[in-house]
Design an enzyme around this catalytic site. Structure first.
Site, PDB file in Angstrom:
ATOM      1  N   TYR A  46     -14.502   1.632   9.453  1.00 63.61           N
ATOM      2  CA  TYR A  46     -13.068   1.913   9.609  1.00 63.61           C
ATOM      3  C   TYR A  46     -12.781   2.380  11.037  1.00 63.61           C
ATOM      4  O   TYR A  46     -11.912   1.839  11.719  1.00 63.61           O
ATOM      5  CB  TYR A  46     -12.672   2.994   8.612  1.00 63.61           C
ATOM      6  CG  TYR A  46     -11.193   3.319   8.577  1.00 63.61           C
ATOM      7  CD1 TYR A  46     -10.250   2.364   8.190  1.00 63.61           C
ATOM      8  CD2 TYR A  46     -10.742   4.595   8.907  1.00 63.61           C
ATOM      9  CE1 TYR A  46      -8.901   2.672   8.140  1.00 63.61           C
ATOM     10  CE2 TYR A  46      -9.383   4.904   8.843  1.00 63.61           C
ATOM     11  CZ  TYR A  46      -8.474   3.951   8.467  1.00 63.61           C
ATOM     12  OH  TYR A  46      -7.139   4.260   8.408  1.00 63.61           O
TER      13      TYR A  46
ATOM     14  N   GLY B  94      -1.307 -12.491  17.265  1.00 64.56           N
ATOM     15  CA  GLY B  94      -0.973 -13.894  17.521  1.00 64.56           C
ATOM     16  C   GLY B  94       0.365 -14.265  16.905  1.00 64.56           C
ATOM     17  O   GLY B  94       1.191 -14.949  17.535  1.00 64.56           O
TER      18      GLY B  94
ATOM     19  N   VAL C  90      -4.667 -10.958   5.611  1.00 71.49           N
ATOM     20  CA  VAL C  90      -4.317 -11.206   7.021  1.00 71.49           C
ATOM     21  C   VAL C  90      -5.541 -11.345   7.920  1.00 71.49           C
ATOM     22  O   VAL C  90      -5.388 -11.612   9.117  1.00 71.49           O
ATOM     23  CB  VAL C  90      -3.325 -10.156   7.590  1.00 71.49           C
ATOM     24  CG1 VAL C  90      -1.996 -10.242   6.874  1.00 71.49           C
ATOM     25  CG2 VAL C  90      -3.904  -8.763   7.567  1.00 71.49           C
TER      26      VAL C  90
ATOM     27  N   GLY D 123       0.831  -1.208   0.000  1.00 71.43           N
ATOM     28  CA  GLY D 123       0.000   0.000   0.000  1.00 71.43           C
ATOM     29  C   GLY D 123       0.865   1.257   0.000  1.00 71.43           C
ATOM     30  O   GLY D 123       2.095   1.181  -0.076  1.00 71.43           O
TER      31      GLY D 123
END
Ligand code: UDP
Length: 310
Positions: free
Chosen positions: A145, A102, A57, A10
């Site tokens: 968002y 995680g 992700v 990005g």
């Protein structure tokens, strides 16, 4: 040192990858290319310390080998992008953050969260210090968002407190520069494209709403400095040079030598009236301040847009 950068293809993620490579890091760039592009990572794709994986992700990610830092920058980030991908935006902020925490925990890595000034919503306190809790509409069009990013901060602090993990939270205010997507609908890319194509510049509302626009290199410098601290509370990064959208449109029109006129369009729902970071914390903690003037940053960005628009 090896870092995972999510959203690495990005606008901000690619600048971050490039900077960390230059600082000697090995980089694993993870991006599903929903709003990122391969072109953003092309300049360093063949660097011996750079590896990229196409992956969402919001699904778990298992990586071999050591990881020292996970920098979570993946998310649609412009109002039209998160309106186009509302559920993916909620998922990457919540599930994606959980997955990346995680991963960081499993590797004993520092977790670095890209949060946003949107956590302040349409602020009733001005400028916004990190201690302000914000004014967000939880069911409005920007909620996917704003609330996802608020949840991502809560997740990060919970992992920090529960597991004693090393975490950082940066609240990024409006940033622009080369590689910002030319059609992401934000004010700077819209005005630049319109000015360079001699089309009318579309100011929403009466144009008196404000933003404070930081040049990308200054933001990345602040991020690298924050990563090197041991500070878990949120830190605002951006510039405190505040402009109205009319001033921005006029500045872009003049700097690009455009003959475009300025026209007015309806103000989108829940569009924040004003936004400027209180940078006291960043200045003290990081010995940092934005250095690039709006004019100097726009000149560099205009050069990028001229090249892209042919
Ligand atoms: N804006 C505008 N014209 C455009 C695009 C945006 O006047 O073509 C305004 C928008 O209404 C907002 C400000 O510019 O008040 C900044 O919008 P942007 O989408 O860049 O980011 P935001 O800070 O709202 O997330």
């Amino acid at each position: 040192m090896r870092a995972v950068v999510t959203g690495g293809a990005g606008f901000l993620g690619s600048h971050l990858c490039e900077r960390l490579l230059a600082d000697g890091w090995q980089i694993v760039c993870v991006d599903n290319l929903v709003t990122g592009t391969a072109a953003n990572i092309a300049p360093f794709r063949h660097h011996k310390s750079f590896e990229s994986i196409q992956h969402n992700v919001s699904e778990p990610l298992y990586l071999d080998g050591p990881v020292d830092a996970v920098l979570h920058f993946a998310s649609p980030a412009s109002p039209i992008d998160y309106a186009d991908h509302p559920i993916a935006t909620l998922k990457v902020g919540t599930l994606g953050t959980h997955n990346m925490l995680g991963l960081a925990r499993a590797k004993g890595a520092t977790f670095f969260l890209a949060s946003t000034s949107e956590v302040y919503g349409d602020p009733t306190v001005h400028p916004q210090p990190e201690t302000y809790w914000g004014n967000v509409n939880p069911v409005g069009p920007r909620a996917v968002y704003d609330e996802a990013k608020r949840a991502s901060e809560a997740f990060t602090m919970a992992y920090h407190r529960t597991h004693g993990m090393k975490t950082r939270i940066v609240r990024i205010f409006n940033t622009y520069g080369p590689r910002i997507r030319i059609d992401d609908g934000r004010a700077v890319p819209n005005f630049l494209t319109q000015a360079l194509q001699n089309q009318p510049l579309t100011v929403y509302g009466d144009g008196s709403q404000t933003r404070s626009l930081c040049y990308v290199d200054d933001l990345i410098e602040g991020i690298v400095r924050l990563l090197a601290t041991d500070y878990a509370e949120p830190v605002n990064l951006g510039t405190d040079d505040e402009v109205t959208m009319i001033q921005l449109a006029t500045r872009i029109k003049d700097l690009s030598g455009s003959s475009s006129e300025i026209v007015f369009k309806p103000l989108p729902e829940d569009d924040p009236r004003q936004r400027r970071p209180d940078l006291t914390r960043a200045r003290k903690l990081l010995d940092w301040k934005p250095r690039t003037s709006l004019e100097a940053g726009l000149v560099k960005t205009i050069a990028y847009f001229r090249e892209r628009l042919g």
